[in-house]
Motif scaffolding. Sequence first.
Motif, PDB file in Angstrom:
ATOM      1  N   HIS A 129      27.116  -1.522  30.868  1.00  0.00           N
ATOM      2  CA  HIS A 129      26.116  -0.914  30.220  1.00  0.00           C
ATOM      3  C   HIS A 129      25.067  -0.420  30.848  1.00  0.00           C
ATOM      4  CE1 HIS A 129      23.568  -0.254  26.527  1.00  0.00           C
ATOM      5  NE2 HIS A 129      22.717  -1.015  27.086  1.00  0.00           N
ATOM      6  N   PHE A 130      24.459  -0.961  31.914  1.00  0.00           N
ATOM      7  CA  PHE A 130      23.558  -0.410  32.616  1.00  0.00           C
ATOM      8  C   PHE A 130      23.853   0.639  33.617  1.00  0.00           C
ATOM      9  CE2 PHE A 130      21.145  -4.862  32.436  1.00  0.00           C
ATOM     10  CZ  PHE A 130      20.446  -4.395  31.498  1.00  0.00           C
ATOM     11  N   TYR A 131      25.196   0.379  34.053  1.00  0.00           N
ATOM     12  CA  TYR A 131      25.429   1.746  34.721  1.00  0.00           C
ATOM     13  C   TYR A 131      25.884   3.083  33.889  1.00  0.00           C
ATOM     14  CZ  TYR A 131      26.858  -0.195  39.501  1.00  0.00           C
ATOM     15  OH  TYR A 131      26.847  -0.746  40.737  1.00  0.00           O
ATOM     16  N   SER A 132      26.003   2.762  32.706  1.00  0.00           N
ATOM     17  CA  SER A 132      26.039   4.035  31.754  1.00  0.00           C
ATOM     18  C   SER A 132      24.850   4.529  31.550  1.00  0.00           C
ATOM     19  CB  SER A 132      26.696   3.408  30.339  1.00  0.00           C
ATOM     20  OG  SER A 132      26.687   4.552  29.675  1.00  0.00           O
ATOM     21  N   ILE A 133      23.707   3.621  31.297  1.00  0.00           N
ATOM     22  CA  ILE A 133      22.486   4.097  31.280  1.00  0.00           C
ATOM     23  C   ILE A 133      21.935   4.781  32.387  1.00  0.00           C
ATOM     24  CG2 ILE A 133      19.878   3.376  30.754  1.00  0.00           C
ATOM     25  CD1 ILE A 133      21.116   1.314  29.067  1.00  0.00           C
ATOM     26  N   ALA A 134      22.405   4.352  33.598  1.00  0.00           N
ATOM     27  CA  ALA A 134      21.455   4.867  34.739  1.00  0.00           C
ATOM     28  C   ALA A 134      22.421   6.290  35.019  1.00  0.00           C
ATOM     29  CB  ALA A 134      21.911   3.999  35.985  1.00  0.00           C
ATOM     30  N   ASN A 135      23.645   6.281  34.618  1.00  0.00           N
ATOM     31  CA  ASN A 135      24.131   7.765  34.908  1.00  0.00           C
ATOM     32  C   ASN A 135      23.847   8.762  33.806  1.00  0.00           C
ATOM     33  OD1 ASN A 135      26.012   7.144  36.968  1.00  0.00           O
ATOM     34  ND2 ASN A 135      27.420   6.161  35.649  1.00  0.00           N
ATOM     35  N   THR A 136      23.570   8.321  32.684  1.00  0.00           N
ATOM     36  CA  THR A 136      22.896   9.386  31.576  1.00  0.00           C
ATOM     37  C   THR A 136      21.589   9.758  31.946  1.00  0.00           C
ATOM     38  OG1 THR A 136      24.341   8.095  29.909  1.00  0.00           O
ATOM     39  CG2 THR A 136      22.497   9.608  29.031  1.00  0.00           C
ATOM     40  N   GLN A 137      20.926   8.753  32.581  1.00  0.00           N
ATOM     41  CA  GLN A 137      19.441   9.143  33.144  1.00  0.00           C
ATOM     42  C   GLN A 137      19.338  10.107  34.214  1.00  0.00           C
ATOM     43  OE1 GLN A 137      17.656   8.298  30.076  1.00  0.00           O
ATOM     44  NE2 GLN A 137      16.074   7.814  31.531  1.00  0.00           N
ATOM     45  N   ALA A 138      20.390   9.817  35.131  1.00  0.00           N
ATOM     46  CA  ALA A 138      20.381  10.622  36.244  1.00  0.00           C
ATOM     47  C   ALA A 138      20.569  12.201  35.740  1.00  0.00           C
ATOM     48  CB  ALA A 138      21.488  10.320  37.318  1.00  0.00           C
ATOM     49  N   LEU A 139      21.620  12.295  35.021  1.00  0.00           N
ATOM     50  CA  LEU A 139      22.120  13.500  34.308  1.00  0.00           C
ATOM     51  C   LEU A 139      21.005  14.226  33.584  1.00  0.00           C
ATOM     52  CD1 LEU A 139      25.798  12.849  33.282  1.00  0.00           C
ATOM     53  CD2 LEU A 139      25.018  14.336  35.125  1.00  0.00           C
ATOM     54  N   SER A 140      20.125  13.354  32.836  1.00  0.00           N
ATOM     55  CA  SER A 140      19.171  13.758  31.891  1.00  0.00           C
ATOM     56  C   SER A 140      18.059  14.540  33.127  1.00  0.00           C
ATOM     57  CB  SER A 140      18.509  12.545  31.502  1.00  0.00           C
ATOM     58  OG  SER A 140      17.212  12.846  30.572  1.00  0.00           O
ATOM     59  N   ILE A 141      17.727  13.748  34.091  1.00  0.00           N
ATOM     60  CA  ILE A 141      16.500  14.258  34.886  1.00  0.00           C
ATOM     61  C   ILE A 141      17.098  15.632  35.584  1.00  0.00           C
ATOM     62  CG2 ILE A 141      17.024  13.006  36.910  1.00  0.00           C
ATOM     63  CD1 ILE A 141      13.403  14.331  35.681  1.00  0.00           C
ATOM     64  N   ALA A 142      18.458  15.483  35.972  1.00  0.00           N
ATOM     65  CA  ALA A 142      18.962  16.949  36.519  1.00  0.00           C
ATOM     66  C   ALA A 142      18.518  17.979  35.457  1.00  0.00           C
ATOM     67  CB  ALA A 142      20.403  16.589  36.805  1.00  0.00           C
ATOM     68  N   GLU A 143      19.007  17.778  34.293  1.00  0.00           N
ATOM     69  CA  GLU A 143      18.979  18.907  33.341  1.00  0.00           C
ATOM     70  C   GLU A 143      17.468  19.416  33.100  1.00  0.00           C
ATOM     71  OE1 GLU A 143      21.244  20.704  31.968  1.00  0.00           O
ATOM     72  OE2 GLU A 143      22.810  19.739  33.149  1.00  0.00           O
ATOM     73  N   ARG A 144      16.718  18.271  32.971  1.00  0.00           N
ATOM     74  CA  ARG A 144      15.360  18.439  32.751  1.00  0.00           C
ATOM     75  C   ARG A 144      14.564  19.412  34.043  1.00  0.00           C
ATOM     76  NH1 ARG A 144      12.411  12.715  30.893  1.00  0.00           N
ATOM     77  NH2 ARG A 144      14.054  12.294  29.398  1.00  0.00           N
ATOM     78  N   LEU A 145      14.951  19.068  35.288  1.00  0.00           N
ATOM     79  CA  LEU A 145      14.541  19.793  36.360  1.00  0.00           C
ATOM     80  C   LEU A 145      15.028  21.181  36.564  1.00  0.00           C
ATOM     81  CD1 LEU A 145      14.774  17.053  39.304  1.00  0.00           C
ATOM     82  CD2 LEU A 145      12.797  18.141  38.002  1.00  0.00           C
ATOM     83  N   ARG A 146      16.423  21.339  36.010  1.00  0.00           N
ATOM     84  CA  ARG A 146      16.948  22.551  35.945  1.00  0.00           C
ATOM     85  C   ARG A 146      15.990  23.530  34.817  1.00  0.00           C
ATOM     86  NH1 ARG A 146      22.445  20.963  35.351  1.00  0.00           N
ATOM     87  NH2 ARG A 146      22.588  20.868  37.641  1.00  0.00           N
ATOM     88  N   ALA A 147      15.843  22.828  33.647  1.00  0.00           N
ATOM     89  CA  ALA A 147      15.050  23.578  32.463  1.00  0.00           C
ATOM     90  C   ALA A 147      13.726  24.121  33.015  1.00  0.00           C
ATOM     91  CB  ALA A 147      15.042  22.673  31.301  1.00  0.00           C
ATOM     92  N   CYS A 148      13.026  23.274  34.041  1.00  0.00           N
ATOM     93  CA  CYS A 148      11.822  23.567  34.513  1.00  0.00           C
ATOM     94  C   CYS A 148      11.590  24.844  35.308  1.00  0.00           C
ATOM     95  CB  CYS A 148      11.127  22.629  35.398  1.00  0.00           C
ATOM     96  SG  CYS A 148      10.568  21.114  34.062  1.00  0.00           S
ATOM     97  N   GLU A 149      12.728  25.147  35.834  1.00  0.00           N
ATOM     98  CA  GLU A 149      12.751  26.549  36.655  1.00  0.00           C
ATOM     99  C   GLU A 149      11.675  26.505  37.881  1.00  0.00           C
ATOM    100  OE1 GLU A 149      12.765  29.737  33.680  1.00  0.00           O
ATOM    101  OE2 GLU A 149      14.822  29.367  33.165  1.00  0.00           O
ATOM    102  N   LYS A 150      11.618  25.727  38.510  1.00  0.00           N
ATOM    103  CA  LYS A 150      10.847  25.175  39.628  1.00  0.00           C
ATOM    104  C   LYS A 150       9.301  25.465  39.424  1.00  0.00           C
ATOM    105  CE  LYS A 150      14.127  26.539  42.658  1.00  0.00           C
ATOM    106  NZ  LYS A 150      14.878  25.958  43.925  1.00  0.00           N
ATOM    107  N   GLN A 151       9.019  25.136  38.039  1.00  0.00           N
ATOM    108  CA  GLN A 151       7.471  25.138  37.741  1.00  0.00           C
ATOM    109  C   GLN A 151       6.988  23.827  38.047  1.00  0.00           C
ATOM    110  OE1 GLN A 151       7.140  26.115  33.836  1.00  0.00           O
ATOM    111  NE2 GLN A 151       8.005  28.159  33.968  1.00  0.00           N
ATOM    112  N   SER A 152       6.094  23.586  39.237  1.00  0.00           N
ATOM    113  CA  SER A 152       5.695  22.282  39.587  1.00  0.00           C
ATOM    114  C   SER A 152       4.886  21.278  38.507  1.00  0.00           C
ATOM    115  CB  SER A 152       4.705  22.557  40.855  1.00  0.00           C
ATOM    116  OG  SER A 152       3.304  23.244  40.507  1.00  0.00           O
ATOM    117  N   THR A 153       4.060  21.804  37.735  1.00  0.00           N
ATOM    118  CA  THR A 153       3.666  21.074  36.474  1.00  0.00           C
ATOM    119  C   THR A 153       4.694  20.572  35.504  1.00  0.00           C
ATOM    120  OG1 THR A 153       2.915  23.046  35.240  1.00  0.00           O
ATOM    121  CG2 THR A 153       1.397  21.977  36.583  1.00  0.00           C
TER     122      THR A 153
END
Length: 120
Positions: free
Chosen positions: A44-68
């Motif tokens: 269960h914790f591995y599943s949460i960690a994988n989901t969270q890792a994918l989540s930040i990757a998508e968030r960073l992709r959506a930020c388009e290199k804006q530092s704030t």
Amino acid sequence: MKLFANQQGFSLLELLIALIILSIGLLAFAKAQVTALRDNQAAHFYSIANTQALSIAERLRACEKQSTCIAQAKSEWQNENKLLLPAATSTVNDCTAICEINIAWQTVDHDYKVTLQAQL
């Protein structure tokens, strides 16, 4: 005198041996249940960690290199990880070419880590 010829039922010794065998079986079953619960929680914790890792990757992709935007996304993400995983630590490198996302957490008996590399 034929005491054993018409014997019916169990002797006390036979009953004690049967109880010992039964108790060993029940202890083995209880240990298997505890192991299954621990492994289920780890999965269960591995599943949460994988989901969270994918989540930040998508968030960073959506930020388009804006530092704030990136700083806010990382901060929110780390706070979520602390809520979702026991004793969680999470890091994201500078993401120049490929982002390396690390999430680590601890349980009573083991340390776990998930690493994801993503190209933004």
